[in-house]
Design a protein around this motif. Structure first.
Motif, short mmCIF file in Angstrom:
data_model
loop_
_atom_site.label_atom_id
_atom_site.label_comp_id
_atom_site.label_asym_id
_atom_site.label_seq_id
_atom_site.Cartn_x
_atom_site.Cartn_y
_atom_site.Cartn_z
N TYR A 114 0.84 -1.22 0.00
CA TYR A 114 0.00 0.00 0.00
C TYR A 114 0.87 1.27 0.00
N GLN A 115 1.87 1.31 0.85
CA GLN A 115 2.74 2.48 0.94
C GLN A 115 3.54 2.69 -0.34
N MET A 116 4.03 1.60 -0.91
CA MET A 116 4.80 1.71 -2.15
C MET A 116 3.92 2.17 -3.31
N ASN A 118 1.35 4.08 -3.00
CA ASN A 118 1.10 5.51 -2.76
C ASN A 118 2.31 6.37 -3.13
N GLU A 119 3.46 5.74 -3.28
CA GLU A 119 4.66 6.45 -3.76
C GLU A 119 4.73 6.41 -5.28
N ASP A 120 3.63 6.00 -5.91
CA ASP A 120 3.50 5.93 -7.38
C ASP A 120 4.41 4.89 -8.03
N LYS A 121 4.69 3.84 -7.29
CA LYS A 121 5.46 2.74 -7.89
C LYS A 121 4.50 1.83 -8.63
N SER A 122 4.98 1.25 -9.70
CA SER A 122 4.14 0.33 -10.49
C SER A 122 4.09 -1.03 -9.81
N TYR A 123 3.12 -1.84 -10.25
CA TYR A 123 3.01 -3.20 -9.71
C TYR A 123 4.32 -3.96 -9.94
N LYS A 124 4.91 -3.74 -11.12
CA LYS A 124 6.13 -4.44 -11.50
C LYS A 124 7.28 -4.05 -10.55
N GLU A 125 7.41 -2.75 -10.24
CA GLU A 125 8.46 -2.29 -9.35
C GLU A 125 8.27 -2.84 -7.93
N ILE A 126 7.03 -2.82 -7.47
CA ILE A 126 6.73 -3.33 -6.13
C ILE A 126 7.05 -4.82 -6.05
N ALA A 127 6.62 -5.55 -7.07
CA ALA A 127 6.85 -7.00 -7.10
C ALA A 127 8.35 -7.29 -7.09
N ALA A 128 9.12 -6.57 -7.87
CA ALA A 128 10.57 -6.81 -7.93
C ALA A 128 11.22 -6.49 -6.59
N GLU A 129 10.83 -5.38 -5.97
CA GLU A 129 11.45 -4.98 -4.71
C GLU A 129 11.11 -5.93 -3.57
N LEU A 130 9.86 -6.43 -3.53
CA LEU A 130 9.44 -7.32 -2.44
C LEU A 130 9.62 -8.80 -2.78
N LYS A 131 10.08 -9.05 -4.02
CA LYS A 131 10.31 -10.41 -4.51
C LYS A 131 9.04 -11.26 -4.40
N ILE A 132 7.93 -10.67 -4.92
CA ILE A 132 6.65 -11.40 -5.02
C ILE A 132 6.11 -11.16 -6.42
N SER A 133 5.08 -11.91 -6.78
CA SER A 133 4.50 -11.75 -8.11
C SER A 133 3.61 -10.50 -8.18
N GLU A 134 3.38 -10.05 -9.40
CA GLU A 134 2.50 -8.89 -9.59
C GLU A 134 1.08 -9.23 -9.12
N ALA A 136 0.36 -11.17 -6.61
CA ALA A 136 0.40 -11.05 -5.15
C ALA A 136 0.33 -9.57 -4.74
N VAL A 137 0.99 -8.70 -5.49
CA VAL A 137 0.92 -7.26 -5.22
C VAL A 137 -0.53 -6.80 -5.32
N ASP A 138 -1.19 -7.23 -6.39
CA ASP A 138 -2.60 -6.87 -6.59
C ASP A 138 -3.47 -7.37 -5.44
N ALA A 139 -3.23 -8.60 -4.98
CA ALA A 139 -4.03 -9.19 -3.90
C ALA A 139 -3.80 -8.43 -2.59
N HIS A 140 -2.55 -8.12 -2.27
CA HIS A 140 -2.23 -7.36 -1.05
C HIS A 140 -2.87 -5.97 -1.09
N LEU A 141 -2.76 -5.34 -2.24
CA LEU A 141 -3.31 -3.99 -2.38
C LEU A 141 -4.83 -4.02 -2.27
N LEU A 142 -5.46 -5.02 -2.86
CA LEU A 142 -6.91 -5.16 -2.77
C LEU A 142 -7.36 -5.37 -1.33
N ARG A 143 -6.66 -6.25 -0.59
CA ARG A 143 -6.99 -6.49 0.81
C ARG A 143 -6.80 -5.23 1.66
N ALA A 144 -5.69 -4.54 1.43
CA ALA A 144 -5.40 -3.32 2.20
C ALA A 144 -6.49 -2.26 1.96
#
Length: 161
Positions: A114-116, A118-134, A136-144
């Motif tokens: 969620y915080q990343m 809000n920093e205008d990072k793309s799903y791809k950037e978030i996934a790469a930084e947290l070492k998860i799939s895009e 999974a990023v979508d699922a976490h963001l949806l839950r948050a």
């Protein structure tokens, strides 16, 4: 003939009282037009110049009162707008603080995503930084977002009452 004889003196009087040349000209013109329109029924006892100067003074007072009323209304409106904007800012700050608290209570991964985002990072950037799939990023963001919406919704419901 009367206009030519007196206009400069009554204009000078109106200008001294109003401080506005255009307004003074309008006042003098209005007084002379009024005199012309009432010329047949008007009965002036005494000195015409005295009548004329008193007429200009009353017209000046009328104009100044009108300007004062307009300024007063404008000031009241500005004060109301400022008061309202101050209240809106305070309301916004309270909601923002509540949102920060709620974000802090999210599960770690959801909070990071969620915080990343809000920093205008793309799903791809978030996934790469947290070492998860895009995905999974979508699922976490949806839950948050869902959790925040529910919590803020109940807060706003009580906040707006």
């Amino acid at each position: 003939m009367l206009y030519n004889r007196y206009w400069d003196r009554v204009l000078s009087l109106a200008y001294r009282k109003t401080g506005d040349r255009m307004e003074a000209e309008n006042i003098v013109q209005d007084v002379f037009v009024s005199l012309w329109k009432r010329r047949e029924s008007l009965r002036i006892k005494g000195d015409f110049s005295h009548y004329l100067f008193v007429s200009v003074k009353y017209r000046v007072l009328k104009v100044l009162a009108k300007q004062s009323a307009v300024r007063s209304v404008s000031l009241d409106m500005a004060t109301e707008i400022l008061d309202d904007s101050t209240q809106q800012y305070l309301d916004f700050e309270e909601i923002r603080e509540r949102l920060e608290v709620l974000v802090g209570k999210l599960p770690v991964k959801s909070r990071l995503v969620y915080q990343m985002k809000n920093e205008d990072k793309s799903y791809k950037e978030i996934a790469a930084e947290l070492k998860i799939s895009e995905k999974a990023v979508d699922a976490h963001l949806l839950r948050a977002r869902r959790k925040l919406r529910v919590e803020l919704g109940s807060f706003l419901g009580s906040f707006l009452l």
